[in-house]
Design a protein around this motif. Structure first.
Motif, short mmCIF file in Angstrom:
data_model
loop_
_atom_site.label_atom_id
_atom_site.label_comp_id
_atom_site.label_asym_id
_atom_site.label_seq_id
_atom_site.Cartn_x
_atom_site.Cartn_y
_atom_site.Cartn_z
N THR A 54 4.78 9.60 1.99
CA THR A 54 5.89 10.18 2.74
C THR A 54 6.18 11.58 2.16
OG1 THR A 54 7.50 9.31 1.19
CG2 THR A 54 6.94 7.90 3.07
N PRO A 55 6.97 12.39 2.86
CA PRO A 55 7.30 13.71 2.30
C PRO A 55 7.94 13.62 0.91
CG PRO A 55 7.93 13.62 4.61
CD PRO A 55 7.48 12.23 4.24
N MET A 56 8.82 12.61 0.71
CA MET A 56 9.49 12.50 -0.59
C MET A 56 8.50 12.07 -1.68
SD MET A 56 12.25 13.06 -2.16
CE MET A 56 13.84 12.90 -1.32
N ALA A 57 7.61 11.13 -1.33
CA ALA A 57 6.60 10.69 -2.31
C ALA A 57 5.71 11.89 -2.67
CB ALA A 57 5.78 9.55 -1.72
N HIS A 58 5.41 12.69 -1.67
CA HIS A 58 4.58 13.87 -1.90
C HIS A 58 5.27 14.84 -2.88
CE1 HIS A 58 1.58 16.89 -0.95
NE2 HIS A 58 2.57 17.76 -0.86
N ARG A 59 6.57 15.03 -2.67
CA ARG A 59 7.30 15.95 -3.57
C ARG A 59 7.35 15.38 -4.99
NH1 ARG A 59 10.24 16.89 1.11
NH2 ARG A 59 12.01 15.54 0.66
N LEU B 121 4.96 7.74 -8.81
CA LEU B 121 4.44 8.04 -10.16
C LEU B 121 3.13 7.29 -10.41
CD1 LEU B 121 7.79 7.64 -12.20
CD2 LEU B 121 6.70 9.79 -11.55
N LYS B 122 3.11 6.02 -9.98
CA LYS B 122 1.89 5.22 -10.16
C LYS B 122 0.75 5.79 -9.35
CE LYS B 122 3.50 0.67 -11.53
NZ LYS B 122 3.99 -0.62 -11.08
N GLU B 123 1.07 6.30 -8.18
CA GLU B 123 0.03 6.87 -7.34
C GLU B 123 -0.54 8.13 -8.02
OE1 GLU B 123 -1.31 5.54 -4.78
OE2 GLU B 123 -2.52 7.22 -4.06
N TYR B 124 0.36 8.94 -8.59
CA TYR B 124 -0.13 10.14 -9.28
C TYR B 124 -1.04 9.73 -10.45
CZ TYR B 124 -0.56 14.64 -11.49
OH TYR B 124 -1.09 15.79 -12.02
N GLY C 124 15.27 2.15 -6.01
CA GLY C 124 14.67 1.73 -4.73
C GLY C 124 14.27 2.86 -3.81
N LEU C 125 14.22 4.09 -4.33
CA LEU C 125 13.87 5.22 -3.45
C LEU C 125 12.36 5.54 -3.49
CD1 LEU C 125 16.84 7.75 -3.76
CD2 LEU C 125 16.52 5.84 -2.19
N GLY C 126 11.62 4.88 -4.37
CA GLY C 126 10.17 5.09 -4.36
C GLY C 126 9.65 5.94 -5.51
N ALA D 196 0.84 -1.19 0.00
CA ALA D 196 0.00 0.00 0.00
C ALA D 196 0.88 1.25 0.00
CB ALA D 196 -0.90 -0.02 1.22
N PHE D 197 0.44 2.21 -0.77
CA PHE D 197 1.20 3.46 -0.90
C PHE D 197 1.16 4.25 0.41
CE2 PHE D 197 1.13 8.02 -1.94
CZ PHE D 197 2.37 8.13 -2.53
#
Ligand SMILES: Nc1ncnc2c1ncn2[C@@H]1O[C@H](COP(=O)(O)OP(=O)(O)O)[C@@H](O)[C@H]1O
Ligand SMILES: [Mg+2]
Length: 291
Positions: free
Chosen positions: A71-76, A105-108, A98-100, A67-68
């Motif tokens: 995180t702050p980085m994923a948000h950025r 991208l898939k979530e966006y 491996g940093l996500g 599950a997604f």
């Protein structure tokens, strides 16, 4: 006998009898007879295989779901997509493996309906790239590059779409040039995501590809490792405690994929040992991970 255990397993997994037979390494006929209590062969070995299978299944179900987690980085990373999308801009997202990147991208793409996302693989020639874009857009065109390019541009013009190309470091220069043209002519946003060498590919060894590089509006660089806040969020989501954040930040080396493997491993070990997670378990798994 483990007949009822096997019946429960079949019900819980909704697998067919022959799929379960394959899991047990037995023939479907054997398992069918076993389930009816009519098997005349080595029942004990099936009993044992069933118990082992159910144990394996239990530890699997303690795996982290993929599950997604925002995180702050994923948000950025998603914000970068949003800018490219809103401003019809060309953006670069780079970072170590491996940093996500792919997860974000898939979530966006999942949250926004007018996004086309492609994952490049090493077989992508410019023809394959164009064919894949046609496919994703539901465009039918002749199989030559020019016909496909014209059809793609026609379809994308003024469409307000965002094209996300993941693992773009695998694209040839010709393919990158095709993407630049699509961006220029259709005026849509494009996100190129990949490993740090993507940036070097775009610049060219002698800076000769200025055409493409100058189109890039912004770069979002995830760098080499994730910030501690991101690692903490993953750890707490998986373990329900902040107790191991520091240790896990160290042994995961700030890498989400490595951390995920660790968390899965130690969660599984905790279930098998019927004991809460401890530093010793983390140490044991950390030693086994490849650097
Ligand atoms: N935002 C996130 N939420 C949940 N898990 C994540 C997230 N980001 C990364 N991961 C975990 O880390 C692994 C690697 O992430 P991925 O997006 O494939 O990295 P990259 O594309 O940068 O190589 C994923 O398979 C997943 O297990
Ligand atoms: Mg990826």
């Amino acid at each position: 006998m483990s007949i009822s255990l096997l019946k429960q397993h079949i019900e819980a997994t909704t697998l067919s009898q022959s799929q379960v037979a394959a899991q047990l390494g037995k023939s479907p006929a054997t398992i069918n007879q076993y389930l009816q209590g009519k098997y005349k062969g080595d029942v004990e070995s099936i009993d044992k295989a069933v118990v082992e299978l159910v144990e394996r299944q239990k530890s699997k179900s303690t795996d982290l779901s993929n599950a997604f987690i925002e995180t702050p980085m994923a948000h950025r990373t998603m914000q970068s997509c949003m800018f490219a999308h809103a401003m019809n801009d060309m953006q670069l997202i780079i970072g170590e493996a491996g940093l996500g990147k792919t997860m974000a991208l898939k979530e966006y793409a999942a949250r926004n309906s007018n996004v086309v996302m492609l994952e490049v693989d090493p077989t992508f020639s410019s023809k394959v790239l164009l064919a894949e874009i046609c496919n994703a857009l539901g465009v039918t065109a002749g199989r030559n590059n020019n016909a496909m390019m014209t059809a793609v541009i026609e379809k994308l013009k003024g469409s307000d779409r965002l094209l996300i190309i993941d693992e773009a470091e695998l694209l040839t220069l010709n393919s990158l040039e095709i993407l630049r043209r699509i961006h220029d002519k259709a005026c849509i946003g494009i996100v190129l995501a990949g490993m740090p060498r993507l940036r070097a590919n775009l610049r060219g060894a002698r800076g000769q590809y200025k055409q493409i590089y100058s189109r890039i509006g912004m770069v979002h660089d995830l760098k080499m490792r994730l910030p501690v806040e991101d690692i903490a969020m993953f750890c707490e989501a998986a373990l329900g405690t902040a107790e191991f954040n520091e240790t896990l930040n160290k042994v995961s080396q700030g890498n989400a994929r490595r951390l995920n493997k660790l968390l899965r491993g130690i969660n599984r070990m905790a279930v098998l040992n019927k004991a809460p997670v401890n530093k010793d378990m983390i140490g044991q798994f950390a030693d086994r991970l490849i650097d």
